[in-house]
Design an enzyme around this catalytic site. Structure first.
Site, PDB file in Angstrom:
ATOM      1  N   GLN A 166      -9.708  -3.980  -4.390  1.00 39.36           N
ATOM      2  CA  GLN A 166     -10.916  -3.447  -3.956  1.00 39.36           C
ATOM      3  C   GLN A 166     -11.988  -3.774  -5.045  1.00 39.36           C
ATOM      4  O   GLN A 166     -13.001  -4.214  -4.702  1.00 39.36           O
ATOM      5  CB  GLN A 166     -10.994  -2.007  -3.673  1.00 39.36           C
ATOM      6  CG  GLN A 166     -12.447  -1.487  -3.083  1.00 39.36           C
ATOM      7  CD  GLN A 166     -12.750  -2.052  -1.867  1.00 39.36           C
ATOM      8  OE1 GLN A 166     -11.937  -2.097  -0.852  1.00 39.36           O
ATOM      9  NE2 GLN A 166     -14.080  -2.635  -1.858  1.00 39.36           N
ATOM     10  N   ASP A 172     -17.310   6.707  -2.587  1.00 37.38           N
ATOM     11  CA  ASP A 172     -16.410   6.593  -1.528  1.00 37.38           C
ATOM     12  C   ASP A 172     -16.033   7.864  -0.749  1.00 37.38           C
ATOM     13  O   ASP A 172     -16.702   8.784  -1.098  1.00 37.38           O
ATOM     14  CB  ASP A 172     -14.998   6.121  -2.296  1.00 37.38           C
ATOM     15  CG  ASP A 172     -13.602   5.859  -1.505  1.00 37.38           C
ATOM     16  OD1 ASP A 172     -13.781   5.583  -0.364  1.00 37.38           O
ATOM     17  OD2 ASP A 172     -12.653   5.754  -2.070  1.00 37.38           O
ATOM     18  N   CYS A 211     -16.306   1.071  -0.422  1.00 33.56           N
ATOM     19  CA  CYS A 211     -15.253   0.290  -0.149  1.00 33.56           C
ATOM     20  C   CYS A 211     -14.951   0.420   1.412  1.00 33.56           C
ATOM     21  O   CYS A 211     -14.113  -0.470   1.881  1.00 33.56           O
ATOM     22  CB  CYS A 211     -13.989   0.626  -0.718  1.00 33.56           C
ATOM     23  SG  CYS A 211     -13.437   2.413  -0.460  1.00 33.56           S
ATOM     24  N   ARG A 241       0.856  -1.165   0.139  1.00 38.11           N
ATOM     25  CA  ARG A 241       0.072  -0.076  -0.021  1.00 38.11           C
ATOM     26  C   ARG A 241       1.020   1.368  -0.013  1.00 38.11           C
ATOM     27  O   ARG A 241       1.615   1.532   1.047  1.00 38.11           O
ATOM     28  CB  ARG A 241      -0.791  -0.009   1.192  1.00 38.11           C
ATOM     29  CG  ARG A 241      -1.732   1.503   1.441  1.00 38.11           C
ATOM     30  CD  ARG A 241      -2.958   1.279   2.204  1.00 38.11           C
ATOM     31  NE  ARG A 241      -4.053   0.384   1.445  1.00 38.11           N
ATOM     32  CZ  ARG A 241      -5.071   0.452   2.111  1.00 38.11           C
ATOM     33  NH1 ARG A 241      -5.639   1.124   2.926  1.00 38.11           N
ATOM     34  NH2 ARG A 241      -6.121  -0.107   1.386  1.00 38.11           N
ATOM     35  N   ARG A 267     -13.404  -9.315   0.454  1.00 37.30           N
ATOM     36  CA  ARG A 267     -12.178  -8.844   0.157  1.00 37.30           C
ATOM     37  C   ARG A 267     -11.329 -10.066   0.556  1.00 37.30           C
ATOM     38  O   ARG A 267     -10.201 -10.217  -0.110  1.00 37.30           O
ATOM     39  CB  ARG A 267     -11.513  -7.681   1.198  1.00 37.30           C
ATOM     40  CG  ARG A 267     -12.371  -6.418   0.869  1.00 37.30           C
ATOM     41  CD  ARG A 267     -11.725  -5.835  -0.484  1.00 37.30           C
ATOM     42  NE  ARG A 267     -10.383  -5.524  -0.491  1.00 37.30           N
ATOM     43  CZ  ARG A 267      -9.430  -4.441  -0.086  1.00 37.30           C
ATOM     44  NH1 ARG A 267     -10.019  -3.606   0.549  1.00 37.30           N
ATOM     45  NH2 ARG A 267      -8.322  -4.599  -0.329  1.00 37.30           N
ATOM     46  N   HIS A 304      -7.053   0.972  -6.888  1.00 35.57           N
ATOM     47  CA  HIS A 304      -7.266  -0.010  -5.749  1.00 35.57           C
ATOM     48  C   HIS A 304      -7.666  -1.224  -6.600  1.00 35.57           C
ATOM     49  O   HIS A 304      -8.696  -1.609  -6.272  1.00 35.57           O
ATOM     50  CB  HIS A 304      -7.894   0.408  -4.872  1.00 35.57           C
ATOM     51  CG  HIS A 304      -8.039  -0.063  -3.572  1.00 35.57           C
ATOM     52  ND1 HIS A 304      -7.162  -1.190  -3.203  1.00 35.57           N
ATOM     53  CD2 HIS A 304      -8.770   0.085  -2.443  1.00 35.57           C
ATOM     54  CE1 HIS A 304      -7.507  -1.591  -1.906  1.00 35.57           C
ATOM     55  NE2 HIS A 304      -8.508  -0.651  -1.526  1.00 35.57           N
TER      56      HIS A 304
END
Ligand code: CP
Ligand code: NVA
Length: 310
Positions: free
Chosen positions: A137, A226, A265, A107, A293, A134
């Site tokens: 996700q 988001d 997410c 990340r 996930r 991402h």
């Protein structure tokens, strides 16, 4: 050797195989304790290093649980605790880690650092979120929609509201690869990267930016948003002001198709990008999305290690 820096690394066929695998893996272990290994434990003996330059709840946990269920192990590292912070180069770090672990999830604040690490790595590298994208996700999101709506994601219509951010970029990429229509509505100045939109459109995808939230959501099967202020964004007050017209409320969801899903997410900022009645309501799939996930990461890991058929 494979990396998973973007959905394009897997391509349309690879993403489809990853989704099919994730559905099957989830079904096969229904009712088992969360840490119990799967039958076959296909990554027994394998170690994943997970490096975090930014905070994480879901990505951190889901990769660790995914590796346990596949029979392997995870070493979680805060980037600031590595010699990286004292001047060791990304390339040298990648070379050393390649001798010690079997895959690396990162990340990263800057997508270019992820790419630099992957370029020097001798083991698969996974994008666990950057400022640009991402992809892990979005695999979980696609899985959730197929599971909840009971049909292939290619037959569903999507709307994205608010910031044209990293998660939006990976959703746009998915629309390009899998061919589902996507309408994007957000304030001026916060549109997604024009190059990412153009790439999806060049693949033939029906991806379009529209001015009003209502126009994006009309008839959609999936409504996604988001946070308005992502990790690293410094103009929070301005963002909260200009994004207000793109809040996902019950009134907005009423314009979507009957039975439309709400995705986020997470982490959510209740009362900002989404109201409580939506995120806690029957159309919300966010808790399935978070659990998925795990199943998505497992399928991505199996794809990276060559365990999925070509
Ligand atoms: N959705 C997501 O990536 O959550 P975390 O930041 O908690 O990992
Ligand atoms: N866009 C958000 C996603 C968090 C999972 C961020 O980058 O902070």
């Amino acid at each position: 050797m494979r990396h998973f820096l973007s959905l394009a690394d897997a391509g349309a066929a690879g993403v489809r195989r990853i989704l099919d695998c994730a559905h099957a893996l989830k079904a096969a272990r229904a009712g088992r304790p969360k840490g119990a290994p799967d039958d076959g434990a296909r990554l027994a003996g394998r170690v994943l290093a997970a490096i975090f330059e930014k905070p994480s709840t879901r990505t951190r946990l889901s990769f660790d649980i995914a590796m346990r269920q596949l029979g392997g192990a995870t070493i979680t590292l805060a980037a600031g605790d590595l010699q990286l912070g004292r001047g060791e180069t990304i390339a040298d770090t990648a070379r050393v880690m390649s001798r010690m672990v079997d895959a690396v999830m990162i990340r990263a604040r800057d997508h270019r650092d992820l790419e630099a690490f992957a370029a020097a790595s001798e083991v698969p590298v996974i994008n666990g979120l950057t400022d640009r994208s991402h992809p892990c996700q979005i695999v979980a999101d696609l899985l959730t929609v197929e599971e909840r709506l009971g049909r292939p994601v290619g037959t569903t219509r999507w709307a994205w509201l608010g910031d044209g951010n990293n998660v939006a970029h990976s959703l746009i990429e998915a629309a390009g690869l899998l061919g589902f229509p996507l309408r994007i509505a957000g304030p001026d100045g916060y549109a997604p990267d024009a190059g990412i939109v153009a790439t999806a459109q060049a693949r033939g995808a029906d991806v379009a930016l529209v001015a009003r939230a209502e126009a994006a959501v009309a008839g959609a099967d999936v409504v996604v948003t988001d946070t308005w202020v992502s990790m690293g964004d410094e103009d929070g007050a301005v963002r909260r002001a200009v994004m207000q017209p793109f809040q996902v409320s019950g009134m907005l969801m009423a314009l979507a198709a009957p039975g439309a899903l709400f995705l986020h997410c997470l982490p959510a900022h209740r009362g900002e990008e989404v109201t409580d009645d939506v995120i806690d309501g029957p159309q919300s799939a966010v808790w399935d999305e978070a659990e998925n996930r795990i199943h998505a990461q497992k399928a991505i890991l199996l794809w990276l290690f060559g365990h999925l058929p070509d």
